[in-house]
Design a protein around this motif. Structure first.
Motif, PDB file in Angstrom:
ATOM      1  N   ARG A   1       0.814  -1.225   0.000  1.00 53.15           N
ATOM      2  CA  ARG A   1       0.000   0.000   0.000  1.00 53.15           C
ATOM      3  C   ARG A   1       0.845   1.270   0.000  1.00 53.15           C
ATOM      4  O   ARG A   1       0.492   2.272   0.622  1.00 53.15           O
ATOM      5  CB  ARG A   1      -0.968   0.012   1.181  1.00 53.15           C
ATOM      6  N   GLY A   2       1.971   1.179  -0.662  1.00 57.42           N
ATOM      7  CA  GLY A   2       2.798   2.368  -0.812  1.00 57.42           C
ATOM      8  C   GLY A   2       3.910   2.507   0.193  1.00 57.42           C
ATOM      9  O   GLY A   2       4.814   3.331   0.001  1.00 57.42           O
ATOM     10  N   GLY A   3       3.881   1.715   1.279  1.00 57.02           N
ATOM     11  CA  GLY A   3       4.976   1.760   2.249  1.00 57.02           C
ATOM     12  C   GLY A   3       6.033   0.717   1.929  1.00 57.02           C
ATOM     13  O   GLY A   3       6.009   0.070   0.880  1.00 57.02           O
ATOM     14  N   VAL A   4       6.967   0.543   2.827  1.00 54.49           N
ATOM     15  CA  VAL A   4       8.020  -0.470   2.653  1.00 54.49           C
ATOM     16  C   VAL A   4       7.398  -1.847   2.841  1.00 54.49           C
ATOM     17  O   VAL A   4       6.650  -2.089   3.792  1.00 54.49           O
ATOM     18  CB  VAL A   4       9.157  -0.236   3.664  1.00 54.49           C
ATOM     19  N   SER A   5       7.716  -2.767   1.949  1.00 52.41           N
ATOM     20  CA  SER A   5       7.109  -4.093   1.962  1.00 52.41           C
ATOM     21  C   SER A   5       7.802  -5.021   2.954  1.00 52.41           C
ATOM     22  O   SER A   5       8.975  -4.832   3.297  1.00 52.41           O
ATOM     23  CB  SER A   5       7.166  -4.720   0.568  1.00 52.41           C
ATOM     24  N   GLY A   6       7.067  -6.036   3.383  1.00 49.48           N
ATOM     25  CA  GLY A   6       7.655  -7.052   4.244  1.00 49.48           C
ATOM     26  C   GLY A   6       8.775  -7.804   3.567  1.00 49.48           C
ATOM     27  O   GLY A   6       9.778  -8.156   4.197  1.00 49.48           O
TER      28      GLY A   6
ATOM     29  N   ASN B   1       4.300   1.166  11.459  1.00 43.88           N
ATOM     30  CA  ASN B   1       3.003   1.274  10.784  1.00 43.88           C
ATOM     31  C   ASN B   1       1.983   2.080  11.603  1.00 43.88           C
ATOM     32  O   ASN B   1       0.784   2.020  11.315  1.00 43.88           O
ATOM     33  CB  ASN B   1       2.442  -0.113  10.439  1.00 43.88           C
ATOM     34  N   PHE B   2       2.457   2.769  12.613  1.00 40.23           N
ATOM     35  CA  PHE B   2       1.592   3.662  13.400  1.00 40.23           C
ATOM     36  C   PHE B   2       0.402   2.912  13.997  1.00 40.23           C
ATOM     37  O   PHE B   2      -0.706   3.440  14.083  1.00 40.23           O
ATOM     38  CB  PHE B   2       1.099   4.842  12.545  1.00 40.23           C
TER      39      PHE B   2
ATOM     40  N   GLU C   1      11.271   5.255   3.304  1.00 41.57           N
ATOM     41  CA  GLU C   1       9.878   5.280   2.864  1.00 41.57           C
ATOM     42  C   GLU C   1       9.630   4.385   1.652  1.00 41.57           C
ATOM     43  O   GLU C   1       8.468   4.169   1.290  1.00 41.57           O
ATOM     44  CB  GLU C   1       9.465   6.714   2.539  1.00 41.57           C
ATOM     45  N   THR C   2      10.680   3.862   1.017  1.00 39.11           N
ATOM     46  CA  THR C   2      10.517   3.022  -0.164  1.00 39.11           C
ATOM     47  C   THR C   2      11.394   1.775  -0.043  1.00 39.11           C
ATOM     48  O   THR C   2      12.384   1.762   0.697  1.00 39.11           O
ATOM     49  CB  THR C   2      10.914   3.777  -1.442  1.00 39.11           C
TER      50      THR C   2
ATOM     51  N   LEU D   1       8.983   3.121   7.332  1.00 38.48           N
ATOM     52  CA  LEU D   1       7.581   3.527   7.260  1.00 38.48           C
ATOM     53  C   LEU D   1       6.761   2.512   6.474  1.00 38.48           C
ATOM     54  O   LEU D   1       7.106   2.141   5.353  1.00 38.48           O
ATOM     55  CB  LEU D   1       7.460   4.902   6.614  1.00 38.48           C
ATOM     56  N   GLN D   2       5.672   2.068   7.087  1.00 39.00           N
ATOM     57  CA  GLN D   2       4.738   1.153   6.451  1.00 39.00           C
ATOM     58  C   GLN D   2       3.320   1.699   6.578  1.00 39.00           C
ATOM     59  O   GLN D   2       3.037   2.542   7.432  1.00 39.00           O
ATOM     60  CB  GLN D   2       4.831  -0.233   7.091  1.00 39.00           C
ATOM     61  N   HIS D   3       2.430   1.175   5.738  1.00 40.16           N
ATOM     62  CA  HIS D   3       1.034   1.627   5.764  1.00 40.16           C
ATOM     63  C   HIS D   3       0.374   1.170   7.059  1.00 40.16           C
ATOM     64  O   HIS D   3       0.635   0.054   7.542  1.00 40.16           O
ATOM     65  CB  HIS D   3       0.287   1.051   4.558  1.00 40.16           C
ATOM     66  N   PRO D   4      -0.496   1.993   7.651  1.00 42.48           N
ATOM     67  CA  PRO D   4      -1.138   1.608   8.922  1.00 42.48           C
ATOM     68  C   PRO D   4      -1.952   0.321   8.864  1.00 42.48           C
ATOM     69  O   PRO D   4      -2.219  -0.282   9.908  1.00 42.48           O
ATOM     70  CB  PRO D   4      -2.037   2.814   9.235  1.00 42.48           C
TER      71      PRO D   4
END
Length: 561
Positions: free
Chosen positions: A371-376, A477-478, A520-521, A544-547
């Motif tokens: 979802r646009g954040g850093v992937s697992g 991921n906040f 962020e990427t 940073l990852q998507h919440p």
């Protein structure tokens, strides 16, 4: 005069320090407080012990836990009475649940005012007895060597665990009688298995067509005897939850780690076993898929140093009260070379399926959407890069990112990954600090969720102050990811209490004198990790990852029970 040396004018606190020296304890963590200042003063005069002051007692306890796991057993924490001891309780409970040796020294009010509800008075023994291997309060200065050194031996002997020693202030300040000194250090030899039991176990293994060795926390150490036994008998090797570092990934018969996030092939191997030899395993909830994985048709050979664990969950065909490694060596000496072509082909098939499942290919990650954040997947690749360096150790906290590591991380060396199966959030950073102190020649990298990290983030300052050059990956991921996933799966996506804001963790690191980077990427993560490893100071990488991003594709959150 050294606090460890006999001489006039010694106090009980000096005698405590002398006992620590005699037992080989070199690191003590803790928070200064009124009732332990005499012990801290004794340590200040003892060059053989390093005292590391933390910003919270919970951190001191988890540091002691990490030091023990890294080989400096027993890790030792020193805290003052009442609130200080209560703050440490979570670390003691976690160590008890995971059989980690730990020595906890707690200052106590003087005997002259006990039971008057004095300032910060607490019944230390009653508080810690249910969550420790032994809890004792010392009322006579002359008995300090007897009881304190007995506690240390208890912590590391048999099934290890935390011990708690309460030290009243008047005992610490009382003069030591002439002739009372620290006793010499000694340890009992671990128990070997009964010869008849070894003979019967070897007979069962010789007749097995689908043997499996299950290695638990009691099998920590040199994996040589287990791997040699597996090779001779054609047995598959699996480990319990969070113990994937017990054997190297490239071991031919190794087919994975059980527990939350385990691959289907790993569970299938255990499900189909006709003989299962469990070394130092408690058959915990996650390892056994809530006690459904081991078939009633499987002949279980259960080896554990603690007789109370034998048969607690699954009735064994054969139970051996013994040290796991000694039992494996005895079985190896007696076992016949039984594996045939069919067994080798079957095991090779399982191994091939396991390697395919762990591969970070497009097929394995079908449906993954960061979802646009850093992937697992990028996180695992970066951590794999860390582990492939021969001088690094990885510490995994309790974030929702753990299943990614469980499913895809290929551990190249035994005892190069540490994880807590006790479930305590915020274990990662402090445990990594203890591991780094116990293994100063290795670089330690920890991966935490932002929820766990922020519970103990204040002690990043301790890393800077004490020169502990950790690299901390914060998968940010906040959100409290595990709880968020349960609310999504079981509560109609009614989210409450799981989302929050964070500051810039990289800026936080820099403000304390450490190194900080924000990613962020996907393509920025590995360079940030390499840059952090090149530093000679502590680092935080804010990933940073998507919440709403978390578990690997196809994995669902465990339901509440």
């Amino acid at each position: 005069m050294s606090a460890a040396a006999p001489g006039p004018g010694r106090t009980g606190a000096d005698l405590v320090v002398a006992c620590l020296v005699a037992e080989g304890i070199e690191i003590v963590t803790g928070v200064p407080g009124t009732t332990v200042m005499d012990v801290i003063d004794g340590i200040a005069r003892e060059p053989r012990i390093r005292f590391v002051a933390t910003r919270h007692e919970q951190v001191a306890g988890f540091m002691a836990d990490g030091a023990s796991r890294a080989g400096a057993a027993p890790g030792t924490a020193l805290v003052s009475r009442g609130p200080g001891a209560a703050n440490l309780a979570i670390a003691v409970q976690n160590a008890y649940d995971e059989s980690v040796p730990m020595l906890v020294l707690v200052g106590q009010v003087s005997g002259a005012i006990v039971e008057r509800r004095a300032f910060e008075e607490m019944d230390v023994v009653a508080t810690f007895r249910p969550m420790s291997k032994w809890a004792v309060e010392i009322h006579d200065v002359a008995r300090i060597p007897e009881l304190l050194q007995r506690a240390i031996r208890a912590s590391v002997s048999g099934r290890p665990g935390p011990v708690v020693v309460s030290l009243p202030l008047d005992v610490l300040q009382h003069p030591v009688p002439d002739g009372v000194v620290a006793a010499p250090r000694w340890r009992p030899y671990p128990p070997a298995p009964a010869p008849d039991a070894v003979t019967e176990a070897a007979r069962l293994l010789a007749g097995a067509e689908r043997p499996v060795l299950l290695l638990g926390g009691g099998a920590v150490g040199d994996p040589g005897p287990y791997l040699a036994l597996a090779e001779r008998t054609g047995a598959a090797v699996v480990t319990t939850w969070m113990r994937q570092s017990l054997v190297p990934y490239k071991t031919p018969g190794y087919v994975g780690c059980l527990g939350y996030g385990a691959h289907e092939v790993t569970e299938q191997v255990v499900r189909e076993a006709d003989v299962l030899v469990a070394f130092g395993c408690r058959f915990s909830e996650f390892t056994t898929k809530r006690w459904t994985l081991v078939s009633d048709e499987t002949a279980l050979i259960h080896v554990d140093v603690d007789p109370e664990e034998l048969g607690r969950v699954h009735p064994p065909r054969l139970a051996l009260v013994a040290d796991a490694r000694l039992a494996a060596q005895a079985l190896l000496d007696r076992a016949e070379r039984t594996v045939g072509d069919a067994g080798r082909e079957r095991l090779a098939g399982f191994r091939g399926c396991f390697e395919e499942a762990t591969d970070l290919t497009a097929d394995a990650l079908a449906g993954d959407d960061p979802r646009g954040g850093v992937s697992g997947a990028s996180g695992v690749r970066a951590l794999q890069h860390v582990l492939d360096r021969p001088d690094t150790v990885l510490v995994q906290d309790a974030p929702s990112f753990v299943p990614w590591m469980q499913r895809h991380l290929r551990v190249p060396r035994a005892r190069s990954v540490f994880g807590s199966a006790g479930g305590a959030m915020a274990w990662g950073l402090p445990a990594a600090m203890g591991i780094a102190l116990a293994r100063p020649r290795q670089r330690v990298v920890t991966v935490s969720g932002d929820g766990s990290f922020w519970m103990v983030a204040q002690d990043f300052e301790t890393c800077v102050r004490e020169g502990i050059p950790l690299v901390n990956l914060v998968m940010n991921n906040f959100a409290y990811g595990n709880t968020r996933d349960r609310q999504r799966a079981a509560h109609g996506e009614r989210y409450l209490g799981v989302f929050y804001d964070n500051l810039d963790f990289a800026g936080f690191a820099r403000s304390l004198g450490g190194y900080g980077a924000r990613v962020e990427t996907d393509d920025g993560l590995l360079p940030a990790v390499e840059s952090a490893l090149d530093q000679d100071r502590p680092a935080i990488i804010d990933v940073l990852q998507h919440p709403m991003y978390g578990l690997p594709p196809g994995l669902t959150p465990l339901p509440a029970r």
